[in-house]
Design an enzyme around this catalytic site. Structure first.
Site, PDB file in Angstrom:
ATOM      1  N   PHE A 176      60.906 -58.065  -0.711  1.00  0.00           N
ATOM      2  CA  PHE A 176      60.276 -59.332  -1.086  1.00  0.00           C
ATOM      3  C   PHE A 176      59.705 -60.041   0.141  1.00  0.00           C
ATOM      4  O   PHE A 176      58.569 -60.513   0.138  1.00  0.00           O
ATOM      5  CB  PHE A 176      61.294 -60.226  -1.797  1.00  0.00           C
ATOM      6  N   HIS A 236      73.256 -59.000  28.440  1.00  0.00           N
ATOM      7  CA  HIS A 236      71.958 -59.120  29.102  1.00  0.00           C
ATOM      8  C   HIS A 236      70.940 -59.782  28.186  1.00  0.00           C
ATOM      9  O   HIS A 236      71.095 -59.778  26.965  1.00  0.00           O
ATOM     10  CB  HIS A 236      71.432 -57.741  29.530  1.00  0.00           C
ATOM     11  N   ARG A 288      72.705 -67.506  -5.603  1.00  0.00           N
ATOM     12  CA  ARG A 288      73.479 -66.457  -4.946  1.00  0.00           C
ATOM     13  C   ARG A 288      74.254 -67.025  -3.770  1.00  0.00           C
ATOM     14  O   ARG A 288      74.560 -66.316  -2.827  1.00  0.00           O
ATOM     15  CB  ARG A 288      72.540 -65.398  -4.384  1.00  0.00           C
TER      16      ARG A 288
END
Ligand SMILES: [Zn+2]
Ligand SMILES: [Zn+2]
Ligand SMILES: [Zn+2]
Length: 333
Positions: A308, A166, A20
């Protein structure tokens, strides 16, 4: 083919899913954009909207809790833990608990609402790092605290509730799990090799170069071998040192320079991403000086932790660190 990789420090496995394979443009990018906010409690002139300051760097002659500052540290208005009281630990059979003792502070990095660590300039970033050091030196006198974590949420998607630049500091009566895992892993490595695992990985990655993003005489920025998240980046001092607050002054200057550089590269390559930044330093009052090595981790928020990961503790990362390092190396700010 996907690849399973093991982090040399913690032993945690990740899956680098090259099937992927994701380039920066494949992520659904959510650039951080900050608009002016007249009600912001951290802006100059609004000092009355925060608790009284614990530390400030002021221009000459300005009184505390008034305008005229470059940086302020104030207690968090809604602290997750409170300073008052004594530490009281008790169990109920299996269950262990203690009262919510700790400290929760906010470091307001600049009076300028729409700036960021990437844009305020290296001298100002160095001041931010120096203020972290000063607050840690002060808080570690308190023997109730076992760990002080400094972190930053940049952008709403990374958990920031206020846009004004911050960071936060939380002093804890326990050592957090993530740090414990790193300390235990580093101790094991030291027991068998008599070397610091972080020093070893700096040496190996500097020589190898594929995961190296940028370096200076004192600092190195790299994509870790087994990153949990795409474009996860670590910055480490090259000289072995376990405590962030014990670093010599010139290392804060070097870190400021490299940190600003990395954030600008991320802004360019990943279009001003939300991110989390954290400083991992050794636990207080534990003898880990030989083998723990402080460092900074920067994690751009590009993916969501899903089922997962929750189910297994395995992270699925769609971008190989070698590719992430190359993209950041090429992104000249
Ligand atoms: Zn503001
Ligand atoms: Zn080391
Ligand atoms: Zn770490």
């Amino acid at each position: 083919m996907s690849e399973l990789r093991k982090d040399p420090v913690t032993g945690r496995w990740v899956i680098i899913s090259t099937e992927r394979r994701k380039r920066p443009s494949d992520f659904r990018l959510e650039p951080v954009h900050v608009s002016p906010d007249p009600a912001c409690p951290f802006c100059e002139g609004h000092e009355h909207m925060t608790p009284r300051e614990l530390l400030a760097y002021r221009r000459n002659g300005h009184a505390p809790n008034q305008p005229g500052w470059d940086l302020r540290v104030v207690p968090n208005q809604f602290p997750v833990l409170r300073v008052e009281g004594s530490l009281d630990r008790q169990g109920e059979g299996l269950f262990d608990k203690m009262n919510g003792i700790g400290a929760h502070e906010v470091i307001i990095e600049t009076p300028k609402h729409q700036e960021s660590l990437a844009t305020i300039g290296e001298a100002a970033v160095e001041q931010v790092l120096w203020s972290f050091r000063e607050r840690v030196q002060d808080l570690k006198q308190d023997r109730r605290f076992r760990y002080i974590i400094i972190f930053k949420n940049h952008g709403t998607a990374a958990g920031a509730s206020l846009d004004h630049p911050h960071s936060q500091l939380i002093a804890l009566p326990i050592v957090p799990r993530e740090v414990r895992d790193e300390v235990d892993g580093a101790r094991q490595h030291y027991a068998s090799k008599e070397r610091c695992v972080f020093c070893d990985l700096i040496r190996q990655d500097a020589a190898d170069g594929r995961r190296l993003i940028a370096e200076s005489a004192d600092m190195i920025a790299l994509a870790p071998y087994a990153p949990r998240f795409p474009f996860e980046t670590w910055i480490l001092p090259k000289r072995h040192q376990s405590l962030f607050e014990d670093a010599p002054r010139h290392e804060y200057a070097s870190l400021a320079r490299l940190l600003a550089d990395i954030l600008r590269r991320m802004n360019k390559a990943l279009v001003s991403p939300p991110y989390n930044l954290l400083i991992h330093s050794a636990p207080l009052s534990e003898a880990v000086g030989e083998f723990y090595h402080w460092h900074v981790e920067i994690i751009p928020k590009l993916t969501k932790v899903a089922g997962f990961e929750w189910a297994t503790g395995f992270y699925l990362n769609p971008t190989a660190p070698e590719e992430a390092a190359q993209v950041l190396k090429d992104a000249h700010p």
